[in-house]
Design a protein around this motif. Structure first.
Motif, short mmCIF file in Angstrom:
data_model
loop_
_atom_site.label_atom_id
_atom_site.label_comp_id
_atom_site.label_asym_id
_atom_site.label_seq_id
_atom_site.Cartn_x
_atom_site.Cartn_y
_atom_site.Cartn_z
N GLU A 139 -5.26 -14.42 0.16
CA GLU A 139 -3.89 -13.74 -0.07
C GLU A 139 -4.11 -13.06 -1.40
OE1 GLU A 139 -1.93 -12.99 2.18
OE2 GLU A 139 -2.95 -14.07 3.59
N GLU B 161 0.77 -1.25 -0.01
CA GLU B 161 -0.03 0.16 -0.05
C GLU B 161 0.88 1.22 0.10
OE1 GLU B 161 -0.36 -2.53 2.05
OE2 GLU B 161 -0.81 -1.98 4.22
N GLU C 144 -7.65 -2.24 6.59
CA GLU C 144 -9.10 -1.87 5.94
C GLU C 144 -9.20 -2.82 4.44
OE1 GLU C 144 -8.50 2.17 4.76
OE2 GLU C 144 -10.60 2.32 3.78
N VAL D 254 -8.42 -9.61 -10.15
CA VAL D 254 -9.18 -10.68 -9.00
C VAL D 254 -10.48 -10.16 -8.70
CG1 VAL D 254 -8.65 -11.40 -6.70
CG2 VAL D 254 -6.88 -10.56 -8.01
N VAL E 154 -4.93 0.30 -0.52
CA VAL E 154 -5.91 -0.02 0.54
C VAL E 154 -4.80 -0.66 1.83
CG1 VAL E 154 -7.87 -1.02 1.55
CG2 VAL E 154 -7.82 -0.12 -0.98
N PRO E 155 -4.84 -0.07 2.94
CA PRO E 155 -4.09 -0.43 3.84
C PRO E 155 -4.37 -1.93 4.39
CG PRO E 155 -4.50 1.86 4.51
CD PRO E 155 -5.34 1.55 3.20
N VAL E 156 -3.46 -2.71 4.74
CA VAL E 156 -3.69 -4.10 5.17
C VAL E 156 -5.16 -4.23 5.95
CG1 VAL E 156 -1.98 -4.27 7.00
CG2 VAL E 156 -2.97 -6.08 5.84
N PRO F 97 -16.16 -10.68 -4.68
CA PRO F 97 -17.77 -10.98 -4.48
C PRO F 97 -18.11 -10.13 -3.20
CG PRO F 97 -16.65 -13.00 -4.54
CD PRO F 97 -15.65 -12.00 -4.44
N ALA G 220 -21.30 -11.09 2.61
CA ALA G 220 -22.19 -10.32 1.76
C ALA G 220 -23.44 -11.53 1.29
CB ALA G 220 -21.40 -10.03 0.50
N LEU H 154 -16.25 -8.10 4.77
CA LEU H 154 -17.64 -7.71 4.33
C LEU H 154 -17.84 -8.63 2.95
CD1 LEU H 154 -17.46 -4.09 4.37
CD2 LEU H 154 -18.65 -5.46 5.88
N SER H 155 -17.02 -8.79 2.16
CA SER H 155 -17.03 -9.66 0.86
C SER H 155 -17.60 -11.05 1.37
CB SER H 155 -15.83 -9.97 0.16
OG SER H 155 -15.86 -10.84 -0.71
N ALA I 199 -6.61 -11.96 -3.30
CA ALA I 199 -7.45 -10.53 -2.99
C ALA I 199 -7.03 -9.52 -2.09
CB ALA I 199 -8.70 -11.17 -2.61
N PHE J 251 -3.12 -5.93 -13.34
CA PHE J 251 -2.99 -7.31 -13.21
C PHE J 251 -3.00 -8.02 -14.55
CE2 PHE J 251 -2.74 -8.41 -8.48
CZ PHE J 251 -2.57 -7.27 -7.95
N LEU K 209 -12.54 -5.17 4.44
CA LEU K 209 -13.52 -5.24 3.09
C LEU K 209 -13.52 -6.69 2.63
CD1 LEU K 209 -12.38 -2.68 0.12
CD2 LEU K 209 -14.56 -2.83 1.34
N LEU K 210 -12.44 -7.56 2.77
CA LEU K 210 -12.65 -9.01 2.56
C LEU K 210 -13.72 -9.70 3.33
CD1 LEU K 210 -9.17 -9.72 1.40
CD2 LEU K 210 -11.05 -9.49 -0.33
N ALA L 72 -7.64 5.97 0.38
CA ALA L 72 -6.72 5.62 1.01
C ALA L 72 -5.41 6.13 0.61
CB ALA L 72 -6.51 3.92 0.72
N PHE M 27 -3.77 -8.80 -1.39
CA PHE M 27 -2.85 -8.11 -2.20
C PHE M 27 -3.39 -7.23 -3.32
CE2 PHE M 27 0.10 -8.06 -6.08
CZ PHE M 27 1.16 -7.34 -5.49
N TYR M 28 -4.30 -7.95 -3.86
CA TYR M 28 -5.00 -6.72 -5.15
C TYR M 28 -5.44 -5.62 -4.33
CZ TYR M 28 -8.00 -5.88 -9.00
OH TYR M 28 -8.64 -5.33 -10.20
N LEU M 29 -6.09 -5.60 -3.26
CA LEU M 29 -6.46 -4.51 -2.54
C LEU M 29 -5.32 -3.51 -2.02
CD1 LEU M 29 -9.47 -5.87 -0.65
CD2 LEU M 29 -9.62 -4.40 -2.24
N ARG M 30 -4.31 -4.14 -1.48
CA ARG M 30 -3.31 -3.36 -1.06
C ARG M 30 -2.59 -2.67 -2.19
NH1 ARG M 30 0.08 -6.89 2.88
NH2 ARG M 30 1.11 -5.07 3.66
#
Ligand SMILES: Nc1ncnc2c1ncn2[C@@H]1O[C@H](COP(=O)(O)OP(=O)(O)OP(=O)(O)O)[C@@H](O)[C@H]1O
Ligand SMILES: [Mg+2]
Lengths: 257, 425
Positions: B371, A75, B386, A90, B382-384, A93, B397, B393-394, B373, A86, B390-391, A107, B375-378
């Protein structure tokens, strides 16, 4: 902008060396392309630069405008302006694409000590960027990449790039899976972002993308190293003759490539 | 030694059962059931993974009330509020119990209302076979209050049951009835920790073509112990929907027993439980039993548990398809997301099918954060922590999607996000 020196990387879990001394400098405002046989380490390089777990740097360094990339969290690298589109985006859901985009943008702003974007401004910004990539409202509402076609996923990557406005953009096979029109859209998206302060590292197998995104420099990667560097004509040569001669010249067998 | 000292905790508990006024025959019958089945022990098949000791103990374990500074749940939703403080009805804090299309009475004041007399304890008694549910019988026998809701039309707004916990040793037992007449529709909301120990039952009778929605938020209080039951009868062409969000709570056992008795009916139960062992022990158990006894009915069980720092989750879910219940569509999924290696999820999915033309599926998974997903967010900045939130929540869902109305989904999401922001790292 990006400076990679003698980068050696092995897998954390296995004793397998993947990058064997990569040297690469991308100057500000330039577009560099990397081509190379399957398995030569192109994606690995992009992952290591963006901070994915599972790799161990055994030697060498990588800097982004003087910042030591390899020590930073993913980050932090993103906030410093590094972006990776990518090869396989990814699916997440249950998390709306809009939520994802806003979270990411805010962020990064926060990390840079900037104000969060207001909901209204954000909406306007996304709509504008999405429109030029022909991403419809429905795709923005859906969960991140879920049920997106291959081409839609790639366009979504470019949308993120357009929103986040990174200074160093790495595109890993963003052209694969794109139809002719989508390829043009993506290339236009990239070209719209080109300026003297922003650099691109475009990983691709095909000359076709490079017809649209004209590279300044082309590198050939094989067996975990950059074995050849040249101008756009190098890509044309590969397109015509394949890698065999180049590999032979550097004493790399095709199995190792 | 006195006779009292020689009693086991279970005997002592049974000896203390008193039968409040009203619904006398029903309460006496429940006490008889209870005495015959006894209180459960660890050897009972459905109590192997959840220790009933604290539910059985004659006195509740003292629990400090939980002070929260979050905005009121469902605060922006127009609803009819009914407040119980430590299980005691609070007239002042409650709204006037009148609403068009709905008749609302309090159990403690109802006397023997005709429609309620024939329902009180009936569905609970039916639900004692083939698996006994002693705390439900205990509830029917000794519940001190509750609400009796009879819906004749489309309720003008949701009925919102609000529980608060103020005394350290409160031990409330509440019993609610919801009777939906033909074609009626209502949403019942429930939230708040109700006491140090809470035994709550809801019997829901859904007549032809009626629609029942239930959204519950329980826990909140780290020290809460709760055993709850929902017993429902679902008639033809009707809809039963129940969703529960649980966060915190030392020990929670939620039972749900649904009998689908009319053709073309739907019954959906879902739950999301979030437990962090760091802020107190967390053990959460969903025990579900859905019986299909009619044709072309659909049932769905969607349960998600997010566990960290030694939290424990249990899921025991059964689908029973009786002979003749053709074209049944039964679906069950129970999943846990373990945020560390200390937490544990135990699942027992069961199918028992006596009809040949049915479609039933069940699945249970236990997994860690994805992992890739993460990494994708980070990689997007997006800090780890947060990104992890999010994951989560995913992950939950699907369960939240089971709530039909968006305004309730949003309220639940806000709560969920609040919990996640307080339980990072
Ligand atoms: N996590 C991993 N586990 C095992 N092998 C790995 C892992 N990551 C990379 N490799 C191996 O490292 C080599 C380089 O892979 P990489 O994905 O970087 O190649 P690439 O150049 O991007 O190939 P392609 O053109 O097919 O995308 C391959 O042999 C691959 O199998
Ligand atoms: Mg690759």
């Amino acid at each position: 902008m990006l400076e990679i020196k003698n980068l050696h990387v092995k897998l954390e879990e296995e004793d397998k060396q993947i990058l064997k001394g990569v040297n690469l400098t991308v100057e500000a405002g330039k577009v560099h392309a990397i081509m190379g046989p399957n398995g030569s380490g192109k994606s690995t390089l992009s992952y290591v630069l963006s901070g994915r777990d599972g790799y161990e740097v055994t030697e060498g360094e990588a800097e982004l405008d003087g910042m030591d990339l390899l020590e930073a969290e993913p980050e932090e690298r993103a906030a410093a302006g590094l972006f990776l589109a990518f090869q396989y985006p990814v699916e997440i859901p249950g998390v709306g694409n809009m939520t994802f985009l806003r979270t990411a943008l805010n962020a990064q702003r926060k990390a840079r000590g900037e104000e969060e974007i207001s909901a209204g401004d954000f909406l306007k910004l996304v709509r504008e960027k999405a429109k030029s990539l022909k991403i419809d409202a429905d795709m923005l509402k859906r969960p991140v990449n879920v049920g997106f076609s291959g081409g839609e996923k790639k366009r979504n990557e470019i949308l993120q790039m357009a929103l986040l406005e990174p200074k160093m953009c790495i595109l890993d096979e963003t052209d694969s899976g794109l139809d002719v029109d989508a390829m043009r859209l993506v290339a236009e998206g990239v070209n719209a972002l080109r300026d003297e302060k922003r650099s691109f590292l475009v990983i691709t197998h095909y000359q076709r993308l490079l017809d649209h995104i004209k590279p300044d420099v082309v590198h050939i990667m094989a067996d975990g190293r950059i074995i050849e560097t040249g101008g756009p004509e190098l890509a044309l040569e590969v397109e015509k003759n394949g890698y065999a001669d180049l590999l032979a010249k550097h004493g790399i067998s095709e199995v190792m490539a | 030694m006195s006779a009292v000292e020689k009693m086991t905790p279970a005997e002592a508990r049974l000896a203390r059962v008193t039968l409040p006024e009203g619904f006398g025959p029903q309460r006496r019958a429940a006490l008889e059931r209870l005495t015959a089945m006894g209180l459960p022990g660890r050897r009972d098949e459905y109590w192997r993974w959840t220790n009933p000791t604290d539910f059985i103990a004659p006195e509740p374990v003292a629990a400090a009330p939980f002070v929260d500074d979050e905005p009121e749940l469902f605060g922006e939703i127009d609803r009819l509020k009914i407040v119980f403080r430590d299980g005691v009805f609070d007239a002042e804090a409650s709204d006037d119990l009148t609403m068009s299309g709905v008749e609302i009475l309090r159990l403690a004041e109802a006397g023997d209302v005709n429609w309620a007399s024939s329902l009180y304890g009936t569905l609970e008694a039916n639900g004692q076979k083939p698996v006994v549910r002693p705390f439900a019988a205990l509830n029917t026998a000794s519940a001190t209050d509750g609400v009796l809701i009879r819906v004749t039309g489309k309720a003008e707004k949701p009925v919102s049951l609000i529980y608060t916990h103020e005394s350290e040793a409160s031990d409330p037992i509440l019993h609610h009835l919801v009777k939906l007449e033909e074609g009626a529709e209502i949403t019942v909301l429930e939230n708040g920790p109700a006491g140090a120990r809470f035994n709550k039952l809801m019997e829901v009778d859904v007549a032809k073509g009626a629609r029942f929605h239930h959204i519950r938020v329980q826990g909140r209080d780290h020290e809460l112990r709760a055993v709850t039951g929902i017993f429902a009868r679902v008639a033809e062409e009707s809809l039963f929907k129940s969703f529960t969000l649980t966060s915190n709570g030392v020990l929670t056992r939620n039972e749900c027993v649904i009998d689908i008795v009319g053709d073309d009916a739907n019954a959906h139960v879902a739950g999301a439980a979030l437990g962090d062992g760091k802020t107190g022990a967390f053990h959460h158990d969903d025990t579900i039993f859905i019986t299909h006894d009619a044709e072309r009915c659909e049932s769905r069980q969607v349960f998600k548990k997010v566990l960290k720092n030694g939290a424990q989750g249990v899921f025991q879910g059964k689908i029973l398809v009786k002979p003749g219940a053709q074209k049944t569509d039964g679906y069950q999924i129970s999943q846990s997301l373990l945020l560390d290696e200390d937490s544990q999820f135990l699942a027992k999915p069961e199918l028992e099918i006596y009809a040949d033309d049915v479609q039933c599926s069940h699945g249970s998974t236990t997994g860690a954060i994805d992992e890739t997903a993460l990494f994708y967010l980070r990689s997007r900045g997006v800090p780890v922590e947060e990104a992890t939130a999010l994951l989560v929540l995913s992950f939950v869902a699907d369960a939240i999607e089971e709530i039909e109305e968006e305004r309730f989904r949003d309220a639940i999401l806000t709560r969920l996000e609040g919990w996640l922001s307080r339980h990072r790292g």
